[in-house]
Scaffold this motif. Sequence first.
Motif, PDB file in Angstrom:
ATOM      1  N   ILE A  40       0.819  -1.209   0.000  1.00  0.00           N
ATOM      2  CA  ILE A  40       0.000   0.000   0.000  1.00  0.00           C
ATOM      3  C   ILE A  40       0.854   1.260   0.000  1.00  0.00           C
ATOM      4  O   ILE A  40       0.377   2.337  -0.340  1.00  0.00           O
ATOM      5  CB  ILE A  40      -0.998   0.048   1.178  1.00  0.00           C
ATOM      6  CG1 ILE A  40      -0.276   0.075   2.518  1.00  0.00           C
ATOM      7  CG2 ILE A  40      -1.986  -1.101   1.092  1.00  0.00           C
ATOM      8  CD1 ILE A  40      -1.202   0.389   3.681  1.00  0.00           C
ATOM      9  N   GLY A  41       2.143   1.140   0.355  1.00  0.00           N
ATOM     10  CA  GLY A  41       3.020   2.309   0.321  1.00  0.00           C
ATOM     11  C   GLY A  41       3.119   2.899  -1.072  1.00  0.00           C
ATOM     12  O   GLY A  41       3.122   4.120  -1.256  1.00  0.00           O
ATOM     13  N   VAL A  42       3.180   2.013  -2.082  1.00  0.00           N
ATOM     14  CA  VAL A  42       3.258   2.472  -3.480  1.00  0.00           C
ATOM     15  C   VAL A  42       2.016   3.280  -3.839  1.00  0.00           C
ATOM     16  O   VAL A  42       2.115   4.368  -4.412  1.00  0.00           O
ATOM     17  CB  VAL A  42       3.374   1.274  -4.454  1.00  0.00           C
ATOM     18  CG1 VAL A  42       3.359   1.761  -5.901  1.00  0.00           C
ATOM     19  CG2 VAL A  42       4.635   0.462  -4.170  1.00  0.00           C
ATOM     20  N   GLU A  43       0.850   2.738  -3.495  1.00  0.00           N
ATOM     21  CA  GLU A  43      -0.409   3.405  -3.877  1.00  0.00           C
ATOM     22  C   GLU A  43      -0.642   4.678  -3.068  1.00  0.00           C
ATOM     23  O   GLU A  43      -1.264   5.636  -3.551  1.00  0.00           O
ATOM     24  CB  GLU A  43      -1.582   2.441  -3.755  1.00  0.00           C
ATOM     25  CG  GLU A  43      -1.465   1.221  -4.668  1.00  0.00           C
ATOM     26  CD  GLU A  43      -1.106   1.561  -6.117  1.00  0.00           C
ATOM     27  OE1 GLU A  43      -1.585   2.591  -6.639  1.00  0.00           O
ATOM     28  OE2 GLU A  43      -0.331   0.804  -6.724  1.00  0.00           O
ATOM     29  N   THR A  44      -0.146   4.707  -1.834  1.00  0.00           N
ATOM     30  CA  THR A  44      -0.226   5.928  -1.027  1.00  0.00           C
ATOM     31  C   THR A  44       0.622   7.018  -1.680  1.00  0.00           C
ATOM     32  O   THR A  44       0.169   8.156  -1.865  1.00  0.00           O
ATOM     33  CB  THR A  44       0.262   5.650   0.404  1.00  0.00           C
ATOM     34  OG1 THR A  44      -0.519   4.588   0.974  1.00  0.00           O
ATOM     35  CG2 THR A  44       0.132   6.886   1.279  1.00  0.00           C
ATOM     36  N   ALA A  45       1.849   6.643  -2.047  1.00  0.00           N
ATOM     37  CA  ALA A  45       2.755   7.601  -2.698  1.00  0.00           C
ATOM     38  C   ALA A  45       2.198   8.046  -4.047  1.00  0.00           C
ATOM     39  O   ALA A  45       2.262   9.231  -4.400  1.00  0.00           O
ATOM     40  CB  ALA A  45       4.138   6.973  -2.869  1.00  0.00           C
ATOM     41  N   ALA A  53       1.875  16.523  -5.071  1.00  0.00           N
ATOM     42  CA  ALA A  53       2.863  16.605  -3.986  1.00  0.00           C
ATOM     43  C   ALA A  53       4.245  16.183  -4.465  1.00  0.00           C
ATOM     44  O   ALA A  53       4.390  15.405  -5.407  1.00  0.00           O
ATOM     45  CB  ALA A  53       2.435  15.718  -2.819  1.00  0.00           C
ATOM     46  N   GLU A  54       5.250  16.719  -3.781  1.00  0.00           N
ATOM     47  CA  GLU A  54       6.631  16.258  -3.974  1.00  0.00           C
ATOM     48  C   GLU A  54       6.806  15.111  -2.970  1.00  0.00           C
ATOM     49  O   GLU A  54       6.639  15.310  -1.771  1.00  0.00           O
ATOM     50  CB  GLU A  54       7.573  17.420  -3.650  1.00  0.00           C
ATOM     51  CG  GLU A  54       9.038  17.097  -3.743  1.00  0.00           C
ATOM     52  CD  GLU A  54       9.870  18.260  -3.223  1.00  0.00           C
ATOM     53  OE1 GLU A  54      10.752  18.001  -2.388  1.00  0.00           O
ATOM     54  OE2 GLU A  54       9.633  19.412  -3.619  1.00  0.00           O
ATOM     55  N   VAL A  55       7.091  13.908  -3.465  1.00  0.00           N
ATOM     56  CA  VAL A  55       7.079  12.725  -2.604  1.00  0.00           C
ATOM     57  C   VAL A  55       8.460  12.084  -2.497  1.00  0.00           C
ATOM     58  O   VAL A  55       9.137  11.860  -3.510  1.00  0.00           O
ATOM     59  CB  VAL A  55       6.076  11.667  -3.128  1.00  0.00           C
ATOM     60  CG1 VAL A  55       6.018  10.459  -2.184  1.00  0.00           C
ATOM     61  CG2 VAL A  55       4.684  12.274  -3.303  1.00  0.00           C
ATOM     62  N   THR A  56       8.871  11.800  -1.271  1.00  0.00           N
ATOM     63  CA  THR A  56      10.104  11.053  -1.041  1.00  0.00           C
ATOM     64  C   THR A  56       9.744   9.657  -0.559  1.00  0.00           C
ATOM     65  O   THR A  56       9.033   9.499   0.448  1.00  0.00           O
ATOM     66  CB  THR A  56      10.988  11.752   0.014  1.00  0.00           C
ATOM     67  OG1 THR A  56      11.349  13.049  -0.464  1.00  0.00           O
ATOM     68  CG2 THR A  56      12.254  10.943   0.289  1.00  0.00           C
ATOM     69  N   LEU A  57      10.228   8.646  -1.276  1.00  0.00           N
ATOM     70  CA  LEU A  57      10.044   7.263  -0.860  1.00  0.00           C
ATOM     71  C   LEU A  57      11.213   6.904   0.049  1.00  0.00           C
ATOM     72  O   LEU A  57      12.366   6.889  -0.396  1.00  0.00           O
ATOM     73  CB  LEU A  57      10.023   6.337  -2.083  1.00  0.00           C
ATOM     74  CG  LEU A  57       9.080   6.714  -3.229  1.00  0.00           C
ATOM     75  CD1 LEU A  57       9.250   5.735  -4.399  1.00  0.00           C
ATOM     76  CD2 LEU A  57       7.640   6.728  -2.761  1.00  0.00           C
TER      77      LEU A  57
END
Length: 310
Positions: A40-45, A53-57
């Motif tokens: 779910i981390g992928v889909e949240t990001a 948003a600017e997203v950092t994994l």
Amino acid sequence: MSSHDRITTPFTRESTAAEVIDGIDLTGRRAVVTGGASGIGVETARALASAGAEVTLAVRDVEAGKRTAADITATTGNSHISVAPIELADRASVAAFVAAWQGPLHILVNNAGVMAEPLNRTQEGWEHQFATNHVGHFGLALGLHDALAEAGNARVVSVSSSAHLRSPVVFDDIHFENREYEPWAAYGQSKTANVLFAVEATKRWAADGITANALMPGGIRTNLQRHQNANPEFQKLIEGAAWKTTEQGAATSILVAVSPLLEGIGGRYFEDATEAGPNVPPAGTGVADYALDPEAAARLWDVSLEMLAR
């Protein structure tokens, strides 16, 4: 359960992250998602990126992170996706991530986790699930506090689980030094800690414009279950389960991260994209009283600070 008004939303357990974030503009906002390269981390990001948003994994496997970032850019058109290494069970790794962070942070999604694994200890001797799921995220949030305060109206998302119903935080023996190790009890305790963190973080940081809420994503088939695939009891448990897709599983994380309905609200627990009521055994839904207990929340904060200071 306190007497506050429970938050209800137009969303359901079938809602997806894309539906929850529809119409929300996150241009200029910065987000960190731990464990953003799987499940779910992928889909949240992806949902956060889709809203600008600017997203950092923040991930253990940087190569997998880069592949995920490329995929998110390809599907959303947002190229402001970066990848940074973090190993939550390693204090030095968490500290390095924090030291490298510059500028404000609007959304911190504490999403990564390990589940029901065989007994494993960190170099400090800490039980690994508690160290990863709670202590690592606690240290990360603490280290990023000033960045969250700088953002104003920042939100911390604490991904818990209905497994918190399996165990409170056993303060007398958090690390299974004097009791027999049980993988699910250890996991449950770490997930209760995720809720208690949201309670205390909101109490301490609301004046800085920071709120934290916890959530249960729902049953989703992800790599998190890798330790359970050969377990006949687990297989029996999941046979009749109503699984969610990862897009549905990320919906409640996204609700907690961005919904205007939660403006200024923290210290609560959500499931199926709405605020949960109290757990009534034997139901496996709702939130346990001990997970929202302000005294336990304050005690956990102190214990966590002591652990990090060692």
